[in-house]
Every structure is written in C-alpha cells, then in structure tokens.
Motif scaffolding. Structure first.
Motif, short mmCIF file in Angstrom:
data_model
loop_
_atom_site.label_atom_id
_atom_site.label_comp_id
_atom_site.label_asym_id
_atom_site.label_seq_id
_atom_site.Cartn_x
_atom_site.Cartn_y
_atom_site.Cartn_z
N LYS A 188 0.82 -1.22 0.00
CA LYS A 188 0.00 0.00 0.00
C LYS A 188 0.85 1.26 0.00
O LYS A 188 0.48 2.28 0.58
CB LYS A 188 -0.96 0.01 1.19
CG LYS A 188 -1.93 -1.16 1.15
CD LYS A 188 -3.15 -0.93 2.02
CE LYS A 188 -4.16 -2.03 1.82
NZ LYS A 188 -3.68 -3.36 2.21
N GLY A 236 -8.29 -3.09 -5.18
CA GLY A 236 -8.87 -2.66 -3.92
C GLY A 236 -8.11 -1.53 -3.26
O GLY A 236 -8.55 -1.00 -2.25
N VAL A 237 -6.98 -1.12 -3.82
CA VAL A 237 -6.22 -0.03 -3.18
C VAL A 237 -6.44 1.31 -3.87
O VAL A 237 -5.97 2.34 -3.38
CB VAL A 237 -4.71 -0.33 -3.10
CG1 VAL A 237 -4.45 -1.48 -2.14
CG2 VAL A 237 -4.12 -0.63 -4.47
N ASP A 292 -9.64 2.35 -5.10
CA ASP A 292 -11.08 2.30 -5.38
C ASP A 292 -11.60 3.61 -5.95
O ASP A 292 -12.49 3.61 -6.79
CB ASP A 292 -11.85 1.94 -4.10
CG ASP A 292 -11.70 0.47 -3.77
OD1 ASP A 292 -11.28 -0.29 -4.65
OD2 ASP A 292 -12.01 0.09 -2.63
N LYS A 300 -18.75 6.42 5.91
CA LYS A 300 -18.40 5.38 4.94
C LYS A 300 -17.07 5.71 4.26
O LYS A 300 -16.25 4.84 4.00
CB LYS A 300 -19.49 5.26 3.89
CG LYS A 300 -19.55 3.87 3.29
CD LYS A 300 -20.50 3.83 2.12
CE LYS A 300 -19.80 3.28 0.92
NZ LYS A 300 -20.57 3.44 -0.30
N PHE A 341 -14.34 4.91 6.54
CA PHE A 341 -14.14 3.48 6.58
C PHE A 341 -13.31 3.01 5.39
O PHE A 341 -12.36 2.23 5.53
CB PHE A 341 -15.51 2.79 6.57
CG PHE A 341 -15.41 1.30 6.44
CD1 PHE A 341 -15.13 0.52 7.55
CD2 PHE A 341 -15.57 0.70 5.21
CE1 PHE A 341 -15.02 -0.85 7.42
CE2 PHE A 341 -15.46 -0.67 5.08
CZ PHE A 341 -15.19 -1.45 6.20
N GLU A 342 -13.65 3.53 4.21
CA GLU A 342 -12.92 3.14 3.00
C GLU A 342 -11.45 3.45 3.13
O GLU A 342 -10.57 2.65 2.81
CB GLU A 342 -13.47 3.92 1.79
CG GLU A 342 -14.86 3.53 1.37
CD GLU A 342 -14.91 2.20 0.67
OE1 GLU A 342 -14.64 1.18 1.34
OE2 GLU A 342 -15.23 2.17 -0.52
N LYS A 396 -9.77 1.13 5.55
CA LYS A 396 -9.66 -0.22 5.01
C LYS A 396 -8.52 -0.26 3.99
O LYS A 396 -7.67 -1.13 4.03
CB LYS A 396 -10.98 -0.64 4.35
CG LYS A 396 -11.16 -2.14 4.31
CD LYS A 396 -12.52 -2.52 3.72
CE LYS A 396 -12.58 -2.08 2.25
NZ LYS A 396 -13.87 -2.40 1.63
N ASN A 397 -8.50 0.74 3.11
CA ASN A 397 -7.47 0.75 2.07
C ASN A 397 -6.07 0.89 2.65
O ASN A 397 -5.11 0.40 2.10
CB ASN A 397 -7.72 1.86 1.06
CG ASN A 397 -8.93 1.57 0.24
OD1 ASN A 397 -9.38 0.42 0.19
ND2 ASN A 397 -9.50 2.60 -0.37
N HIS A 452 -14.17 -1.10 11.11
CA HIS A 452 -15.53 -0.94 11.61
C HIS A 452 -15.55 -0.68 13.11
O HIS A 452 -16.17 0.26 13.60
CB HIS A 452 -16.35 -2.21 11.32
CG HIS A 452 -17.34 -1.98 10.25
ND1 HIS A 452 -18.20 -0.92 10.24
CD2 HIS A 452 -17.61 -2.68 9.11
CE1 HIS A 452 -18.95 -0.97 9.17
NE2 HIS A 452 -18.61 -2.02 8.46
N GLU A 501 -20.74 -5.67 3.92
CA GLU A 501 -20.33 -4.55 4.77
C GLU A 501 -20.85 -3.22 4.22
O GLU A 501 -21.17 -3.11 3.05
CB GLU A 501 -18.81 -4.50 4.85
CG GLU A 501 -18.24 -5.57 5.75
CD GLU A 501 -16.74 -5.41 5.85
OE1 GLU A 501 -16.21 -5.71 6.91
OE2 GLU A 501 -16.13 -4.99 4.85
N ASP A 502 -20.88 -2.22 5.08
CA ASP A 502 -21.16 -0.84 4.68
C ASP A 502 -22.54 -0.64 4.09
O ASP A 502 -22.73 0.24 3.26
CB ASP A 502 -20.18 -0.37 3.60
CG ASP A 502 -18.78 -0.50 4.05
OD1 ASP A 502 -18.53 -0.18 5.20
OD2 ASP A 502 -17.95 -0.94 3.25
#
Ligand code: NA
Ligand code: NA
Ligand code: NA
Lengths: 131, 374, 374, 374, 131, 131
Positions: free
Chosen positions: B38, D243-244, D246, E92, E95-96, E99-100, E107, F123-124
């Motif tokens: 990342k 997913g990194v 988005d 949200k 959260f994104e 998560k990333n 959560h 989720e979400d």
C-alpha cells in the motif's frame, strides 16, 4: 565537464544560492502576511454582515411557526432555487442548495415542509414537491 | 505465408530483449508494492501498469508507441508533456487541502521553504556529475518530493527525462517510511523530539477565504513561472473554502483529479520505454534522487533547530522533515517518530501544515528553476 | 549576480503597473460578490480568481501567458476559443432543464423570443458607436443574458473581445436583482402585475420525449449555425427525460458540466490580461451591455402587453422579463415583483418556462448573427 | 433584403433533400428503439440523436459540419478518429468487468476465440464483394460484436466508413435477441442445450490480481497492435480488483466511461451525414454485418460442439454463442435459450465468462487485422 | 475485382487463416496460463502475509478495549490518514480510507471512536473529529 | 464611421429586422408545434404498449408469491442484468438497473430477494448475491 568546474561554468553556485534565497524569502513573507491575516479579517468583522449568525437561534422559532400561506410562498421560492436538482431529489441536496443560497434555517424549513406535506416522499428515499 | 511470418516477426515475443523483461519486472514490482505494501497506490499502481504496457515490444513506425505521433498513448501523454495533468492535479489537491493548521501556526511555513534546500544541493550535485543545466534542474526538483511538480518542471526543461525523474520521485516518496526516520533520529536529540507544539487556535472562515487570494498573489508575483501549478492550486482551495461552489469543489476533488491521476500515472509509466529509459543517466538520476530526499529531510530538520535558537516558543525540529511535501507520508513519519520519543506528543496536525507549506515551496522552486534555466 | 537581478526584474513585483492592480482588484470584487452576496457564484468565483491569475505580470515569450502558445493556460483556453466549453455546458444544462411548464403553456415560448429584441437593439447601438460589424454582433449577444452563448458567439466573431463580453454578460447577470425590478415596475400597472396565471396542466412523458427531437429539428433547420449550442442542449434534455440512460444524464449534469464550468470561468477570467482588457472598447462594451439587458427586459414585458391585446386568457406581463434567460435569476425577480403586487400570486413556474424559452431564443440569435456576420 | 434571402437560402428547410429526411427518420427510429424497446440505450440513444444533429442540412464551408476543421463537432469527433474514445471506454469496461467466472472455467476462454471466426469469414466476403482490403478489414470487425473495437479499427483502417460500420455494429448488437436464438436452436439438439455446467469454484483474490498483468503481457506480446484497447482494459480491471485505488476505479467506471460514451455515440451518429452515409457501400456493409453476426454465433456454437468431442466434462454448446462479446446481451440470450430446454439450467455466469473472453478475442483480432492491413 | 479473384489477389485466404490461427492460439495459451494461475497464486500463499486474515477475529476484542490514551493516538493517526476527506466527512468514506490503508478493524475502530465521543456528528449525517 | 451612417453602411437595419423576424417566427412555430404535441403523443397512446401501466398494481401480488424455483431464476437473470455493478452493490443501484431494464416490480422483487436470503447484506450497507 564535471565537478566544481561544471558547477561554476553553468552558474550553479549563483542559481543555488539565489534560488534558496528567493524561496526562503517568499515563504517568509507569506508566513508574515498570514500571521497578520486575522487582523485583516478582523476589519471585516465589524461590518453589518455579522448579525445573521446571532439571528440563527431566533429564525427557527419564526420559520417553524409560519402560517400556511407564507409556507407555500417559501416552498415556491424554495423549489425555484432548487429547480436544477430536477425531481425527485435527495433531501440532502435540497439542504445544500438552500444553505448555499443563504436561506436562514434550511433544516427547519425542510422539516416544516415535510410536516405540512409540501415535500412528499417519492421512491427510493427521494422526495418531490407536492404539485 | 510471408504474411504470417511477417506478423510473427512483429510480435513482442520476437522483438523482446532483456531490457523489456527488466522493465516489465520493474512494473510488476511497482504493482506489487502498491497492492501488498500500500505504498502510494494511487500513483504506483497506474505507473506500474503503464511501465508494463509501455514496454511491450512493438514495431516502430506503426503508430503504437507513446513517442509516435498519432498513437493513442501519444495523445494521452500530451497531458504530461504540456503540463496539463500536473496543473489539473494541483487544482484537485487545492480543493482537498485544509490550510487551517498552517494559518494557525504561520511560522511552520518557513520549514516548507527550508526543506527545499535539497533541491539546490541536488542541482549542484547533478551539475558536478556532468548533467547539462536543464537536466540538472529537472533532477534537482526530485528533492521537492512532489510528483506533479517534478513532472511539470521536467516536461518544461528536459522532456526526455520525464520517465526516470517521475519514477525516481514516486519511488522515493513511497520509500519515505524507510528514508526519513533514521535521518530524523540522527539529527535530533531525544529532548528535541519531545518538544510539544501548542494547540492550534481556531481559524476564522475569513482568514481561510483571504489566504488563497493573498497566497496566489504573493507567490506568483515572486515567481510567475509557478502560475501553472499555484494558480490552479489556490483556485481549488478557494472553491473548497468558499462554500458557495461546493458542487465544483466536489467535482474537482473527485472526477477531475482522479481522471488526471489515472492518465498521468499510466502514461508516465508507459513513457519508460526500455530503449529510452535504461540508460546510465537513469542510474545517475536515481542516485541523485536519493541524495535529494535525504538532504531535503536533513535541511528541514536542521533549519528548525536554527530557528529554535531565536524563538521563545520552540518548534519540534522533527517537523522540519515534514516540510518535504510528500503528502501525507512525511507528516505521518514525523508523528510516529515523535510518538516514539514521547507517546503523548501529537505532531500530526503540525506535520500536515508543514506538508502544505512544502507543496507551495516546491512549486515555487519549480518556477524559480524554470526561470533560471529557460 | 546578474542571474538574481535578471530574476528580480522578471518578478511580478517589478513588472506590475497600475493596470494589473486595477484588474486584480476587479477579480477580488468578483470573488467578494460571489461569496458574500452569492451572486452567480458558480461563474463569478472562477472568473474572479481567473482574473487575478491572468493579471499576475510575467515576462512575455516565456510560455506562461494565456495568449502564448504552449502554455497550460492556452491549452485550457482552447475550450473557450473553439467553442467546446459552451457546447459542453449546454449539454449539461439540457440534462438539468425541466421543460414541462413550457410544454404546458406553449405561448410563453414567444416571450423568450421577444426578450431577444435587446440583442438587435444593441447591435444597432454598437454599430452606431463605431464598433465593426462582427464586434457589434458579439456585443449584441450580451442582450441574450446567457453566458455560454455570449462566449460562443464572441469566440466565433470577435475572439479578441471574449474577456470584456464575458465579464459584462456575467456582471449584468449577477446584477439582475438590481436591473430588472425598476424596469418591470415602470412598464406595468399594479393591475397587470396582479394577473394570475392558470395552473399548469400535467404534461405526459411522451410530450417530454418528443419535444427535444422536434425542438432540435425545428430550431436547427431554421438556423443551422445554432447546432453547436442547441444540438447538445436538446441531446442533454433527451437523455434526462428518456429515463433509459440515467447514468449518462447524471454524469452530464454533474462531472461534465462542472468540469466545463470550472475551466470556462477560470480561463475566461485569465483572458482579461490588463493590456488587452483595459481599453476604451471595454468601456463601450460595458455601457452597451447595460443597455442590452434593460432593453431585453423591457421588450419582453412590452411584448407580453401586446400579446394581451389579442389573448382572451391574459398573460402576466412581468413574465416577459423572464424571457431573458439568466436562469433562474430573472424568474425569481419576476416572482418576487409579482408577490409584491399580490402576495398570493405565484409566477415561479411560468417564469422558469420563459427562462427555458429564453435560452433557446438566445442560442437561435447567436446562430442567426453568426450566419449574418461571417 | 438580400441578407434575409441569403439567410433563408442557407436554412435547413431550403437545403434539405430526401436523404436528410431519410437519415433523420433513421435517427428517430434509433431513439424509439432505445427508449421504447430498451435496446442498448446507452449507445443507440446518443447515436440516434447524433444522426439527427449530423443531418441538419447546413451551408458547407461555414465551420459547422463534423467534417469541417474548427467545428465543435470536429473537435469532439477527434476522440473517435484518433481512437481515444474506444481506448477510454475500454478502461471503464475493464473497471466494470468481473473475470472471476472466466478464471474459474478457463476453457470457456477458447469459445471467445472461436466466435471470432465470423470476422475472418466476413473479411473474405467483403473482399469478394469488391471492397478494398482495408475496408474489408473494417467491415469484418463487425463480426466481433464489439462497438468500441469496431470503431477503433475502422478509424485506423478506413476512417470514411466509421459511420456505417458503427451503425451496423450497434444495430446488430441491439438485434441480438432476434438474430441469435434461431441460430442457436438450429445448430444444437435439445439434449445439448440441456447440458449443465458445473458450479464455478471460488477464485482467490491473488488469481484475480495476477490475471490482468498476465493477460496484458500475453495478449499484447502476441498482437502489439491491440495495446490501445487491451492496455487500458486490463489496467481498468487491475484498478478494480486491486482494492487499493477504489476511488480511481470508481471514477473510471462512472464519470470517465460515461463521458466517453456520450461523446462517442453522439459524434459517431453525427458522422453519418447523408451525403457520405447513403451510399451503396453502406448497403453492402449492413448486408455483411448481418452475415458476420450470424457466422460468429454459429462458429462459437459449432466450436463448442467440436470441443465436446474431446472433453470429458462437456460444455453446453449454447455458450459458444456468448463468445461474441455483445456484453451482456448474448449471455442473456444463451441463458434464456438454455432455460427453454431445461428450466433449471443456469448458464448466466458461464455466458458472462464467454462474453468477457469475446471482448479480449475481438480486441486481439482488431490488432491482428490492423497489423495485416496497414 | 470481385469474388475469389479479389480474395486471392489481396491475400485474403492467408489473412483469414493466419488471423484465425493467431487469435485461437493466443486465447488458448491465455486459457492454459489462467488454468495454472491458482498454482502461481498458491506460491505466494505461504508468505508471512497470510496471518492477518486469521488475526481479524482477534483484533476486534483488542481494538475494542483499548484504553483512552491509545485511543487518542489512534484517532490522531486515523485523522491523518483521512485528512484528504476534509471535514465533515461521511463515515463510509472514513471506513474506505482506513480499510485501504490496511487498518486492522476499521468498523470497530470507528464504532469505538463514536462511543468515546472522538468522532462527533455534524450536520447532514456527516461526522467530524472532536477538536 | 459612427451613428446611423455606420448602421446603414453595415446593413444594420436589415440585420436587426431580419434577425428579430427570424427568431420570433422560429419560436412561434415551435410554440405552435408544442401546443399540438399532446395530440401527436395521443396517437401513440392507443398502441398495445399501454397495458403495462395497468398491470402494475397486479404484478406485486404475482411476483410476491412466486415459488422459490422461479425466484432463483429471476435472481439469476437479475444478477446478469446487474453484473455491471460489480459486488457488493447498493440496493438503490440495483433498483435503478432493474427499473431501466423494464423489470415489472423492482421494489417488490428486491424485497422478496432479501426476505428469501438471495440478496445478502455485505459490509457498509451494501449487498451481494448469495453464492
Ligand atoms: Na515539497
Ligand atoms: Na436569453
Ligand atoms: Na467479440
């Protein structure tokens, strides 16, 4: 050409020193000006524009109680302001428009509209104006 | 039959040599780092995939390569060579940046200037290593630790180096967590790392509104050549703070910057065609880039220590390291290093302020170098 | 040392003269009006900031200015000179506009034509003041009270006047609340202002679907030169009402129009470089622009009164003033003026219908003037 | 007075002849089909409206038409002729496509190749009908059943045929529900249509991550000329699955692809100016297009039957028909035809896998034909 | 020229056969490689990167109970990561980002922040950090 | 040149009068055509396309009660239509797709899917298909 010779030949020393001085003085000036900004901003504070914030606590009561006639006028103006949203629209988008346009108490206005049935729920959690 | 043979002799399988393989592996590494580690995925992933696409061997003269006019990649790459993508990215960055901590603590702005010393030291080093002046300028800007700024200046001064300079800049930005902490610890005592910064005051909306206007005037009057970066940057910021054009600010910080980021990364990656990229110059650029980043970090820290000699309210010198933009990586490193010395010392917001200042500082330096060298 | 002196002699501080200061103050005024007064902020704010950026003094020939090829500003400005931004803005406007009130009361469409008389009156005035015909055409279109249309026609007829014409058009659009009400009150009796409009009938989806197709055919057959504006406009509207391409319509009325608006405003502002903007012509243009707006308002109102001589179901003549597009400012003024005469008279929706008609009317006029003058 | 006459003699009403009327009716039909029948509305609606706008008669030499330099339509059309729009659409498609069913059942990928045989059969037919080789190549690609691919290759090989080829490709894609089912039923027994496909296994995230990288390398090494399509396609897919990034993937599959789709459809429609479109060649292209689609469907089905001769785990031969991309129309037809033979047989996901493979297959074919013919 | 003559003259047969062969072999190879992908992917599986998924059930408990001091540190880091969102922001979106960026249990972290008042509700269902 | 002389010399009068006439006649024609549109639209009304609207009140009952087998078929088709959304997706986006594709009672269909567990929460606040 390499080394100090190259640096001298291409004005390297001058560029480096001048460049460093310029960026340093530039940001120092900016830093100084910023530190005085609250004074400049203070000058504007005295203008008659200020009252509105104080009004805010008052407005709710007023807009909350307004009679049905006024309400419809408000709704008509409101729908005009928000015409660009199309219909149906999200409550949040309406709120944004009203806030940006400087409506006094957008939240309460919208709540009142809903309670009086001027704003009616459409599908998908959207809303539209009662025709 | 000749047709089939001719086709086969134009496939990548036939035309590939070891250099293409090397570059494709580099691309895969970028993708790996962006996904698994990342590290700056918004840029490393597009660049990595772009490297792969740009290094598929093809028959020249067919209108496929990024350096051939009329190819799709060439049209997309125009946003890089013209400087459009960096300008547009700065528009979006401006619409994302919150200057309130900087406005509350203006003296931190000077650290954003101090950390640009890495640029000028690298300029000298590059000249000493035999690079031509314009090339040296393009390489030096890596020390600004700001991707779009580096690409912009390189496009103006030495377009043939866009690939290596961009790759070096983004690589080192991804490596911030490895490069900066040792330098910070080396140059500061534990006492210094423990210095606490005062809580930032509340900044009025009016200050926030006046800042982008005053900022663009002061900076661009000083170095008009920084207009293409700082003009959109402060414009984006004014859209953000004004509150009256939220839909524009929202689009600027989503669809607009995302689109520019995708095509910027992808085409910069694709511009690293093996035959123009794998040269001794690229090695020199990577070497100098590492120096640039280190010196930038060090000069920020040292300058903060110098400032402390004159200030009553001391600055935590770690913050100097956050003056190299590299948003928000360097602010995080500063914060984490500070936490190790004192687990209750929060330097985040001040670090972000230095970051914001560093962005302005390196854009100014780009303007200055462009003026000097064109 | 010479380098430093040379740099300093190229800074804005050294190159600035009073004209730059004047223009920067104008830019600040635009920003102030857009934020504090919320006058058309979506356009005044970008234009205002653009004026500041465009009036940072710089050394010509360096590739920085909006009029120098290869500058970033020049590339962005291409969307103005080519007419692309206005076309794209019309696409988004079409995807936003609701024609149902107009479809329910078709006679209001004629008021949208009547309010264009300001254009032709201004054309004559501009010729009389000594402007060349093409310049006169570009100035006349200010009377259409439609920003993108004005910019489009000026780019085609008199590109050197884009700055002043655009600034004049947007300034007066922002001043609608000051210009229109006195004219409306002067030309109408209180009785007339009290005329109520009937409730609009429900419009079927099919009518809404057929309208953009019929509209584009009728209008563009009449004035093919209005294709670049009305083609995208009706296209956007068909996307909106069709219901089968909602994702496209949604993008058209958000990301697409926002992007075009940002760059249109910013570069139009930046095109007002002091040396090309502060000329006697600009003064003439501002003077004529005020006339254009006033005549447009008056002709709309008067034409409605003439129509009333023949109609059984009278039209409230205030609605004529909403025929100058200026969406939705003029509809609001009409509504408010109507309310003052009779607090239960709601003219909003009918005003919006006239607005929509006025957009079509001024785009048609742009096509007509372009045909006449090229 | 002459001015008015001259204006009137340049209106569409004066210049129109029967051909314009024919084309406008075609445009209306497209719009009708897209709205009332919901056939591929995202493309038929923009194309339909574009046809109307492109066939408003106008005076040539005025800078209005899509084929005149400096017209707004010409600038927008540049995205078609340069291949930019198709590339950008592929970027968005990649960010939308889910390859997991394909990764779970790799042998279905071969069906995506088999369905491309329609391309080569059409190539021969077009040559036999007297088309020049490059024209034949452009027509042949219609058999790939992929709009952006067809437009891309035609822009490179035979730009004068973009209109007819695109219209034919999209018309037949819209007619998939009418063309495919009879062919599928003719070539398969009820027994075959009842063959069930095994449940697809869970695909690990790592496989999904490696696929776009391996895919772009293998495909583009084989046919480098497919880089402009497959490069962005696999890039978009990597952004999606990584997913990194988005926010980038989200913008790619919304604002970016929507914008390209709007302008692609609109300008391709507008490029069908009656005088360049209504030619005997267009008739030939429509005739060959129908053949191309039918052969493509048939060859997919037949190849699946051949594969079954060698496979232990039989494939439902209907899936061959889904190998013509035409996402997701053909997968749906396969599914529905399968359901008629056995109401509990679900072929959807496998059909989608063949679709995805067909997209890659036809992009490869475009690269191959381009290499052969340029 | 028409018919077979035209096809032969323009190399039609060769192009058709070669083209068909190439696309067929290309996708066959790709199909084969894909069918082996799970093995390649399997190689990576053994790396130390895997543990995290097993951690997940654990982390909640840990992050749920962390003392207030740690919490504020976490909040500080968290607000840094999310600085690009501006304020106020949607939960949200936060959260994104978390998560990333690989935060262990976004959560729960967010829930904890809300319970402890570190994340405070702003207008319109948005949230901001407690200053 | 100035004044009336300039106007005459440059055809000003003709342009102004012709221009005014053209725009006026253009919008008058358009206004007339619009006023007739409801008749044209009326012609289409008689087509067999109309029945669907009447169906609407009926469909719910039908789609509500459909047996599990049909349901899964519907779900399969539905997931095909909505494949472009990826997974997980927002319920609202799914609804839009189904509505645009002309599904009879999208709201009820989706509700049924949820009740039968075909559509499972992710989720979400997002949802995905049960595998
Ligand atoms: Na920097
Ligand atoms: Na108008
Ligand atoms: Na295909």
């Amino acid at each position: 050409m390499y080394g100090f010779e190259a640096i001298s030949h291409y004005n390297g020393w001058t560029m480096a020193i001048a460049g460093a001085l310029i960026v340093m003085s530039g940001l120092t000036i900016l830093s100084f000006v910023i530190s005085q900004l609250h004074r400049v901003a203070g000058l504007f504070e005295k203008r008659p524009e200020e009252p509105p914030p104080e009004d805010v606590p008052e407005t709710p009561a007023k807009s909350f109680g307004f009679p049905l006639d006024d309400l419809q006028e408000a709704a008509a103006q409101c729908s005009l302001e928000a015409a660009a949203l199309g219909e149906p629209f999200e409550i949040k988008a309406l709120f944004e428009v009203l806030k940006n346009r400087g409506w006094p108490a957008p939240h309460l206005t919208i709540r009142t509209f809903r309670e009086r049935g001027i704003l009616v729920p459409a599908e998908d959690g959207l809303f539209s104006w009662k025709k | 039959m000749t047709l089939l043979l001719q086709f086969l002799s134009n496939t990548g399988y036939f035309l590939a040599d070891y250099r293409h393989i090397v570059m494709i592996l580099v691309g895969c590494t970028f993708i790996f780092l962006s996904i698994a580690k990342k590290y700056e995925p918004l840029l490393l992933l597009p660049i990595g995939f772009g490297i792969i696409v740009g290094n598929v061997p093809f028959f020249k003269g067919f209108g496929l390569g990024i350096y051939e006019p009329n190819s799709v990649l060439h049209y997309l790459y125009f946003g890089v060579t013209s400087g459009l993508y960096p300008s547009i990215v700065f528009l979006g960055l401006g619409a994302m940046t919150d200057f309130s901590s900087l406005l509350a603590t203006p003296k931190l702005m000077i650290l954003g200037a101090a950390a640009q010393m890495g640029i000028y030291f690298t300029l000298l080093s590059a000249l000493a290593l035999g690079f031509l002046p314009r090339e040296a300028g393009a390489i030096a800007i890596i020390g600004g630790a700001d991707g779009p700024t580096s690409i912009f200046l390189t496009a103006k001064l030495a377009p043939h180096l866009i690939g290596p300079v961009a790759i070096a800049a983004y690589s080192y930005m991804a490596l911030i967590p490895i490069i900066q902490p040792p330098i910070m610890r080396l140059l500061t005592s534990k006492e210094e790392r423990r210095i606490r910064m005062p809580e930032t005051r509340e900044v009025s909306r009016k200050e926030q509104l006046i800042f982008p206007v005053v900022g663009v005037i002061l900076c661009c009057f000083l170095a008009p050549a920084s207009i293409p970066l700082l003009g959109p940057f402060f414009f984006g910021n004014l859209m953000k703070v004004s509150g009256v054009v939220d839909r524009l600010a929202q689009t600027a910080r989503s669809a607009i910057i995302d689109t520019a980021t995708i095509f910027l990364g992808f085409t910069v990656g694709a511009s690293t065609q093996a035959d123009v990229f794998l040269t001794p110059k690229s090695v020199g650029i990577f070497f100098l880039g590492a120096i640039a980043f280190s010196i930038a970090t060090a000069s920020g820290v040292l300058f903060a220590k110098i400032m402390n000699l004159f200030l009553k309210q001391k600055i935590n010198p770690l913050l100097g390291a956050a003056g190299v933009s590299a948003v928000p990586g360097s602010a995080r490193e500063v914060h984490l290093t500070g936490l190790k010395a004192d687990p209750t010392n929060y330097l985040l917001m001040h670090g972000m302020a230095c970051n914001a200042s560093g962005v302005i500082g390196s854009a100014l330096c780009a303007g200055i170098l462009w003026s000097f060298l064109l």
